[in-house]
Design an enzyme around this catalytic site. Sequence first.
Site, mmCIF file in Angstrom:
data_model
loop_
_atom_site.group_PDB
_atom_site.id
_atom_site.type_symbol
_atom_site.label_atom_id
_atom_site.label_comp_id
_atom_site.label_asym_id
_atom_site.label_seq_id
_atom_site.Cartn_x
_atom_site.Cartn_y
_atom_site.Cartn_z
ATOM 1 N N GLU A 102 0.823 -1.212 0.000
ATOM 2 C CA GLU A 102 0.000 0.000 0.000
ATOM 3 C C GLU A 102 0.856 1.260 0.000
ATOM 4 O O GLU A 102 0.595 2.215 -0.736
ATOM 5 C CB GLU A 102 -0.933 -0.014 1.209
ATOM 6 C CG GLU A 102 -1.675 1.290 1.478
ATOM 7 C CD GLU A 102 -2.647 1.690 0.369
ATOM 8 O OE1 GLU A 102 -3.221 2.781 0.455
ATOM 9 O OE2 GLU A 102 -2.829 0.902 -0.589
ATOM 10 N N HIS A 105 2.608 1.947 -3.296
ATOM 11 C CA HIS A 105 1.621 2.519 -4.213
ATOM 12 C C HIS A 105 1.466 4.023 -3.955
ATOM 13 O O HIS A 105 1.437 4.828 -4.901
ATOM 14 C CB HIS A 105 0.281 1.803 -4.012
ATOM 15 C CG HIS A 105 -0.839 2.369 -4.828
ATOM 16 N ND1 HIS A 105 -0.844 2.351 -6.197
ATOM 17 C CD2 HIS A 105 -1.998 2.976 -4.466
ATOM 18 C CE1 HIS A 105 -1.956 2.909 -6.651
ATOM 19 N NE2 HIS A 105 -2.665 3.308 -5.623
ATOM 20 N N HIS A 170 -12.007 6.024 -8.194
ATOM 21 C CA HIS A 170 -10.545 6.158 -8.110
ATOM 22 C C HIS A 170 -9.884 5.497 -9.321
ATOM 23 O O HIS A 170 -8.952 6.051 -9.924
ATOM 24 C CB HIS A 170 -10.066 5.518 -6.808
ATOM 25 C CG HIS A 170 -8.629 5.770 -6.487
ATOM 26 N ND1 HIS A 170 -8.075 7.026 -6.459
ATOM 27 C CD2 HIS A 170 -7.619 4.913 -6.169
ATOM 28 C CE1 HIS A 170 -6.791 6.945 -6.134
ATOM 29 N NE2 HIS A 170 -6.483 5.671 -5.969
#
Length: 377
Positions: A102, A105, A170
């Site tokens: 995460e 990213h 998103h």
Amino acid sequence: MQFSSMVQLGLIGLLAACLPLAMVWMSSDPNKYRKLVWVTVFLTFDLIVFGAFTRLTDSGLGCPDWPGCYGAANPFLAHAEIVAAETLMPTGPVTVVKAWIEMIHRYLAMGIGVLIVALMGTAWVQWRKTRRAEFAPGLPTALFVFVLIQGAFGAWTVTLKLQPVIVTIHLLLGMGLLSMLVWLGARQNRAAALAHGRFTAPAAGAPSMLGRLALAAAVVLTIQIALGGWVSTNYATLACADFPLCNGKVVPEMDFEHGFTLWRELGKTAAGHYLPFSALTAIHWVHRNFAFVVLAVLGLAAWRARAHPGVARHARGIAIVLAVQAATGIATVYLNFPLTIAVLHNAGAALLVLMVTMLNYKIKYPSGPVLQASHHQ
């Protein structure tokens, strides 16, 4: 989150942008601005693919706060909290591996944000100096606004606990950002070709059948990506266990009302009850069947474009990626959703966005007499 941690995150974002900026600055290409645009396109494509990997490995809540991880700038500094959460729930949503996925990213996204700021700043400076069309700052400024909106949805993805409509938007914003960057890159390529006398810009013609097909291809592709995002964010990939039938039926039992209620929690109905399986079936079935519309429209656009030298290469690329997309989509059912194939399916969607954007640009701004003639068909 403490101010010192925010400063550390900002520095990480700058560091993430330093390598591509250095590559552009040190390259032998005299057109550094165009080089920076295409490097940003490449990294944005990578970000979309890695975002799919993040979503498909259930790492979206690997750090349950935003923009840091348990208030820290990296998982090293939050190791104790992450390990404690992993001990309570060994399969997640918080584990050491998922936290790193995460945060990587997020770091890549911050780096791209810095590159877009550099694009916008360069465009404004050069536009004021030269007034040359390739430095028109409208599109780079729109990219900056767009990436801020995308960042907000990235934050809401975490704070609203992977609410499907937020995650799907998103994804769509990420694809939109890629398309805008590709459009900017195509503009820079055309300006460079004009400057070197490789062609003269033909006059704009009347809308053609090919132009309308290319626009229709962009529209249906956007719808299909939204439907695919809705499948992924609702974990409906295996709701149909066979192909071409769905659970042994052409039209299985489906709950469209709950499946396509947009504002609801993950796995829940709007009333807060568990989402029925028939709702997941409806989500999967619609995406699967709309794929035939996408194949027809994009396939026809590619077939019509193949005869025009200015866009023939893009037409071939669209046809190839369409075939691969169909194969990977079917493979996710027969191979029980292997991670690699699912990520490839998302990468294929991003490639189609890139190619369809280029097709639309080159039809709108033809680069030679052959393509110009197609406007009058």
